[in-house]
Scaffold this active site. Structure first.
Site: not given
Length: 456
Positions: A266, A269, A335-336, A369, A428
């Site tokens: 990761q 990235h 996230e992961h 992924d 109403h």
């Protein structure tokens, strides 16, 4: 020499007295500052259309494509040119993601009869037109085409457009693998437009180039995120995605080489990517450090990985026990989240905040992924505490359909009038009461001069 990853030692600490959400810092990601840069660009695209797209393409991508919409023949050629092994891998990714997406879709039309003659049902209706953004910066994320297009197709979206930056090395067209994946998925509306200008194109539409969309999804850099923030409301968006992140929750049974390899994967990235190890084992922590020192210098993107691992957004967090590890992981809301413990399933059952959870030594994030079948478009920056990853439901609108007959409405008419009076909205209640007033017959008008209302 390998990266110097920080250590946060929480052993012996009273975690109840700590703000665990800020214990593990994240990379700076100032979307507000980026909006000041993006706002004029969006206005230019809205006003000048294709002329502005060409200017920004030249400025940011150093190339202007022959046409912003990629010719279908170019997409077909990209499919034909695919390496057979790569094509097989892509097709595996597509088929598994489609199989999981079919489960995500669930029951489209469900309802309940809340009383005799009183039924409320829910219809899940696909968005009419979506624009899917595929980044092309440090890595051409062709897998993101699969992750965006497949759930949109399973949801039943009728019109799908993909935008990806023009690449100077490929004649001003998007990366050929991105085009090939579009071709394999049957997507023919593809644009060689990148960055914030792509989001502006989707949101406003550009005459003669691209019609406006209703929803934009897909990750991107901070300027893409800023554009999505500014245009939210004019279009729907999936999320404001920040730099990618991984947390590995591990005990003494974890294999140090696996943990290190996954942290590196990761960190590859982006220099701002976060890589966090949360562990009960000091021995594992030290062995992971050794693995990082040995592996990072050998990696193709060693400089980028080292920057991410030594950045303030990455750390090894030492805790006393699995209870503390779960508490830290939930507060971080990764996230992961990988769980590499003696009983990963039992630990996972206690986790409430994570974009996706990967169990055991043979379910690395890299699997998700590409070919696990799960989505890899996931909430970042702690948003997993309230948001989900991109899936079929992201492309569906929930619409309630209310169907009461007269007796069913009569049964609750008094309640409606009472509620309406309490809110000082008497009309109403009157709208309901009007349905139960006995209408008097209206006689034909005569030649007298009395007012019409008195002749009823």
């Amino acid at each position: 020499m390998g990266p110097v990853i920080a250590t946060i030692d929480l052993r012996g600490s009273d975690l109840d007295g700590l703000d665990l959400g800020s214990i593990v810092p994240r990379a700076p990601f100032d979307v507000d500052a980026a909006t000041a840069v993006v706002a004029p660009l969006i206005a230019e695209v809205a006003e000048r259309g294709a002329e502005a797209l060409a200017e920004y393409s030249a400025r940011f991508d150093q190339v202007v494509p022959e046409s912003f919409r990629v010719p279908v023949a170019m997409i077909e050629q990209a499919v034909a040119d695919l390496d057979p092994a790569l094509r097989s891998a892509i097709e595996t990714s597509i088929s598994r993601r489609r199989a999981v997406a079919a489960v995500e879709a669930g029951e489209r039309d469900a309802g309940v009869e809340v009383a005799p003659g009183a039924r409320v049902s829910q219809r899940l209706i696909p968005v009419n037109r979506v624009g899917l953004y595929v980044p092309g910066g440090l890595a051409p994320l062709s897998s993101s085409v699969v992750m965006n297009v497949v759930p949109a197709q399973v949801a039943g979206v009728g019109r799908i457009a993909v935008a990806s930056p023009p690449q100077k090395d490929f004649g001003g067209w998007p990366h050929p693998v991105v085009l090939a994946v579009c071709g394999l998925l049957g997507v023919e509306e593809v644009y060689a437009v990148g960055g914030a200008q792509a989001i502006a194109m989707f949101a406003h539409g550009v005459d003669g180039v691209c019609p406006k969309v209703d929803l934009v999804t897909g990750p991107g850099n901070i300027y893409v995120v800023a554009a999505k923030r500014l245009l939210r409301g004019r279009i729907g968006i999936d999320a404001e995605a920040g730099p990618t992140e991984i947390a590995v929750l591990a005990d003494e049974t974890a294999e140090p080489g696996f943990v290190a390899a996954d942290l590196i994967s990761q960190a590859e990235h982006d220099p701002l990517a976060g890589a966090v190890l949360i562990t009960t084992s000091l021995d594992l922590a030290e062995r992971v450090r050794g693995e990082l020192a040995a592996r990072v210098p050998q990696a193709r993107h060693a400089e980028r990985i080292a920057a991410a691992l030594s950045g303030g957004q990455s750390a090894i967090v030492l805790v006393d026990d699995l209870d503390a590890a779960v508490a830290v992981a939930d507060a971080y809301a990764a996230e992961h989240l990988e769980i590499q413990t003696a009983d990963p399933g039992a630990v996972a059952a206690r986790i409430t905040n994570a974009g996706a959870i990967f169990l055991g030594p043979h379910s690395p994030v890299s699997l998700g992924d590409y070919v696990a079948g799960s989505t890899h478009v996931l909430p970042t920056a702690g948003c997993a505490c309230h948001s989900s990853g991109l899936g079929v439901r992201s492309f569906l609108k929930a619409v309630h359909v209310i169907d009461y007959d007269a007796p069913a409405l009569a049964a609750v008419a008094g309640a409606i009038v009472t509620f309406a009076e309490a809110e000082e909205l008497p009309a109403h209640g009157a709208a309901v009461a009007a349905r139960f007033e006995i209408a008097q017959p209206v006689t034909a008008p005569d030649s007298s001069s009395e007012p019409a209302e008195e002749r009823r």
